[in-house]
Scaffold this active site. Sequence first.
Site, PDB file in Angstrom:
ATOM      1  N   TYR A  94      -6.963  -7.685  -3.252  1.00 39.71           N
ATOM      2  CA  TYR A  94      -7.218  -7.691  -1.816  1.00 39.71           C
ATOM      3  C   TYR A  94      -8.339  -8.699  -1.638  1.00 39.71           C
ATOM      4  O   TYR A  94      -9.379  -8.570  -2.302  1.00 39.71           O
ATOM      5  CB  TYR A  94      -7.706  -6.322  -1.345  1.00 39.71           C
ATOM      6  CG  TYR A  94      -6.619  -5.273  -1.180  1.00 39.71           C
ATOM      7  CD1 TYR A  94      -5.548  -5.481  -0.325  1.00 39.71           C
ATOM      8  CD2 TYR A  94      -6.696  -4.052  -1.848  1.00 39.71           C
ATOM      9  CE1 TYR A  94      -4.567  -4.499  -0.154  1.00 39.71           C
ATOM     10  CE2 TYR A  94      -5.724  -3.076  -1.672  1.00 39.71           C
ATOM     11  CZ  TYR A  94      -4.667  -3.315  -0.826  1.00 39.71           C
ATOM     12  OH  TYR A  94      -3.707  -2.354  -0.650  1.00 39.71           O
ATOM     13  N   SER A 147      -4.645  -2.116  -9.132  1.00 40.27           N
ATOM     14  CA  SER A 147      -5.091  -2.433  -7.774  1.00 40.27           C
ATOM     15  C   SER A 147      -6.583  -2.770  -7.744  1.00 40.27           C
ATOM     16  O   SER A 147      -7.369  -2.219  -8.518  1.00 40.27           O
ATOM     17  CB  SER A 147      -4.824  -1.224  -6.875  1.00 40.27           C
ATOM     18  OG  SER A 147      -5.561  -1.321  -5.684  1.00 40.27           O
ATOM     19  N   LYS A 177       2.341 -10.568  -2.029  1.00 36.63           N
ATOM     20  CA  LYS A 177       2.937  -9.232  -1.851  1.00 36.63           C
ATOM     21  C   LYS A 177       2.815  -8.796  -0.393  1.00 36.63           C
ATOM     22  O   LYS A 177       1.704  -8.740   0.137  1.00 36.63           O
ATOM     23  CB  LYS A 177       2.205  -8.229  -2.760  1.00 36.63           C
ATOM     24  CG  LYS A 177       2.692  -6.792  -2.629  1.00 36.63           C
ATOM     25  CD  LYS A 177       2.012  -5.918  -3.678  1.00 36.63           C
ATOM     26  CE  LYS A 177       2.456  -4.477  -3.589  1.00 36.63           C
ATOM     27  NZ  LYS A 177       1.896  -3.754  -2.448  1.00 36.63           N
ATOM     28  N   THR A 191      -2.141  -9.247  -2.010  1.00 43.34           N
ATOM     29  CA  THR A 191      -1.532  -8.412  -0.955  1.00 43.34           C
ATOM     30  C   THR A 191      -1.964  -8.941   0.401  1.00 43.34           C
ATOM     31  O   THR A 191      -3.162  -9.071   0.677  1.00 43.34           O
ATOM     32  CB  THR A 191      -1.940  -6.937  -1.155  1.00 43.34           C
ATOM     33  OG1 THR A 191      -1.414  -6.519  -2.414  1.00 43.34           O
ATOM     34  CG2 THR A 191      -1.384  -6.046  -0.064  1.00 43.34           C
TER      35      THR A 191
HETATM   36  C1  LIG Z   1      -0.621   5.962  -3.223  1.00 43.02           C
HETATM   37  C2  LIG Z   1      -0.372   4.518  -2.963  1.00 43.02           C
HETATM   38  C3  LIG Z   1      -1.403   3.611  -3.080  1.00 43.02           C
HETATM   39  C4  LIG Z   1      -1.160   2.259  -2.883  1.00 43.02           C
HETATM   40  N1  LIG Z   1      -2.179   1.363  -3.070  1.00 43.02           N
HETATM   41  C5  LIG Z   1      -1.913   0.032  -2.992  1.00 43.02           C
HETATM   42  C6  LIG Z   1      -2.909  -0.927  -3.318  1.00 43.02           C
HETATM   43  O1  LIG Z   1      -4.027  -0.583  -3.656  1.00 43.02           O
HETATM   44  N2  LIG Z   1      -2.582  -2.227  -3.225  1.00 43.02           N
HETATM   45  C7  LIG Z   1      -1.331  -2.660  -2.844  1.00 43.02           C
HETATM   46  O2  LIG Z   1      -1.070  -3.860  -2.792  1.00 43.02           O
HETATM   47  N3  LIG Z   1      -0.367  -1.760  -2.552  1.00 43.02           N
HETATM   48  C8  LIG Z   1      -0.630  -0.440  -2.629  1.00 43.02           C
HETATM   49  N4  LIG Z   1       0.362   0.459  -2.355  1.00 43.02           N
HETATM   50  C9  LIG Z   1       1.694  -0.033  -2.010  1.00 43.02           C
HETATM   51  C10 LIG Z   1       2.546  -0.180  -3.267  1.00 43.02           C
HETATM   52  O3  LIG Z   1       2.017  -1.133  -4.129  1.00 43.02           O
HETATM   53  C11 LIG Z   1       3.993  -0.550  -2.940  1.00 43.02           C
HETATM   54  O4  LIG Z   1       4.030  -1.735  -2.190  1.00 43.02           O
HETATM   55  C12 LIG Z   1       4.765   0.537  -2.162  1.00 43.02           C
HETATM   56  O5  LIG Z   1       4.142   1.767  -2.224  1.00 43.02           O
HETATM   57  C13 LIG Z   1       6.165   0.662  -2.715  1.00 43.02           C
HETATM   58  O6  LIG Z   1       6.875   1.682  -2.086  1.00 43.02           O
HETATM   59  P1  LIG Z   1       7.174   3.091  -2.813  1.00 43.02           P
HETATM   60  O7  LIG Z   1       5.851   3.772  -2.926  1.00 43.02           O
HETATM   61  O8  LIG Z   1       8.073   3.800  -1.856  1.00 43.02           O
HETATM   62  O9  LIG Z   1       7.778   2.781  -4.149  1.00 43.02           O
HETATM   63  C14 LIG Z   1       0.134   1.825  -2.528  1.00 43.02           C
HETATM   64  C15 LIG Z   1       1.159   2.751  -2.404  1.00 43.02           C
HETATM   65  C16 LIG Z   1       0.931   4.077  -2.621  1.00 43.02           C
HETATM   66  C17 LIG Z   1       2.065   5.049  -2.501  1.00 43.02           C
END
Ligand SMILES: Cc1cc2nc3c(=O)[nH]c(=O)nc-3n(C[C@H](O)[C@H](O)[C@H](O)COP(=O)(O)O)c2cc1C
Length: 412
Positions: A168, A144, A284, A194
């Site tokens: 981002y 990320s 995304k 994203t």
């Molecule tokens: C702790 C955490 C941090 C996340 N940070 C980002 C991020 O920095 N960038 C991003 O595109 N998505 C981020 N996401 C979203 C995930 O990439 C993903 O789309 C989503 O969490 C998938 O669902 P799940 O956690 O139920 O598997 C984050 C999700 C979590 C749980």
Amino acid sequence: MPGLRQERVTERRLPRWADLRPLVRPRRFELDATERRLARAATIADLRAIARHRTPRAVFDYADGAAEREIGLRRSREAFARVELVPTMLRDVSKVDTSTTIFGRPARLPLAFAPTGFTRLFHHEGERAVIRVAQEEGIPASLSTVGTTTIERFAAEEPEATKWFQLYVWHDRDKSAALVERAKAAGYHALLVTVDVPVAGLRLRDVHNGLVFPPELSARTLAGIARHPAWWLNVLTTEPLRFAMIEEDLRTVARVADRLFDPALTTADLTWLRELWSGPLVVKGVLTADDARRAVDLGADGVVVSSHGARQLDLGPTPLEALPAIVEAVGDRAEVFLDSGITTGSDVVAAVAMGARACLVARAYCYGLMAGGARGVQRAAEILRTEIVRTMALLGACSVGDLTPERVRLRP
Ligand SMILES: Cc1cc2nc3c(=O)[nH]c(=O)nc-3n(C[C@H](O)[C@H](O)[C@H](O)COP(=O)(O)O)c2cc1C
């Protein structure tokens, strides 16, 4: 009872050593407590329970929580619970092949590790653990923009692994472009942009817990040290927790999103990124066929049907329900991925049968990371892998190609 013969059916006797002896199987006691815990975890839900015990509440909640009333997260999970998988019997499933290709590169499972910010907050091994396990399992891993390991460090950890960089787009386009250039120079294979964070979602658990990054040594957290000494020991005796790609001192998720990320992001920026990045470009966070079509028309090679784990718009469409229309709209021109709410291998199998090239998971591996660092991430991957293999065998599917839409339906 009338008619039943009255002689005794049960005849008792004293236990004999010869009968007992084969039952006594002393097992080697596992001295390593983490190994013991992880070995007992049979599901991602078990890993979640361990994670909850092992980390301070604010840390666990940051991964576990979602936006506002968390209705979107419940709906995502309910959608997977409504899945009905349709088996074909009498097929030779002695060998189940879970391999596929993602943007022309082989993947041993239709699975990838999603990007997560603040990853070293869960466990000091953080992103380095994630990329190691991804390489071991033969699946892609994402870093990320708000990660806690640099673009270069993540890539160097496993030079052979399939690496995706998640961007981002910042107000400062030059800084965004510099990140893309660094990812290119470090050999990342795909760029995930994203698009579902024009502003920060309201994560109420984080607000109530007063989550700041890095965690502060306040009276409240000092009390927490007593409850989670191992977690704190790791934080205080390893490389300090910090955003690896951000210089500003921004202490919360909301502040990072609101100060750095550009809410004025539009399709024009996709065109700009398409020029900047020649490899696979993935958008995304799309949830409608129209958005997916626009992204692909502008040159995206893939889309992730995602609600950001229901961490942004609480009442948006449920990704699994949105998937078929998006596959229908762009599936012949782009690779379609799905995430949000996946907790089992059968969730992955269902999404692939509905047309996803692969699924991304975040919380599943974050629970593993909290439960036991790299070994916990490994356990999470093992659990998902064995569930995918078992579900495919029970379905009579020998290969990922056998996972077709006729194999799956959503109950009303
Ligand atoms: C702790 C955490 C941090 C996340 N940070 C980002 C991020 O920095 N960038 C991003 O595109 N998505 C981020 N996401 C979203 C995930 O990439 C993903 O789309 C989503 O969490 C998938 O669902 P799940 O956690 O139920 O598997 C984050 C999700 C979590 C749980």
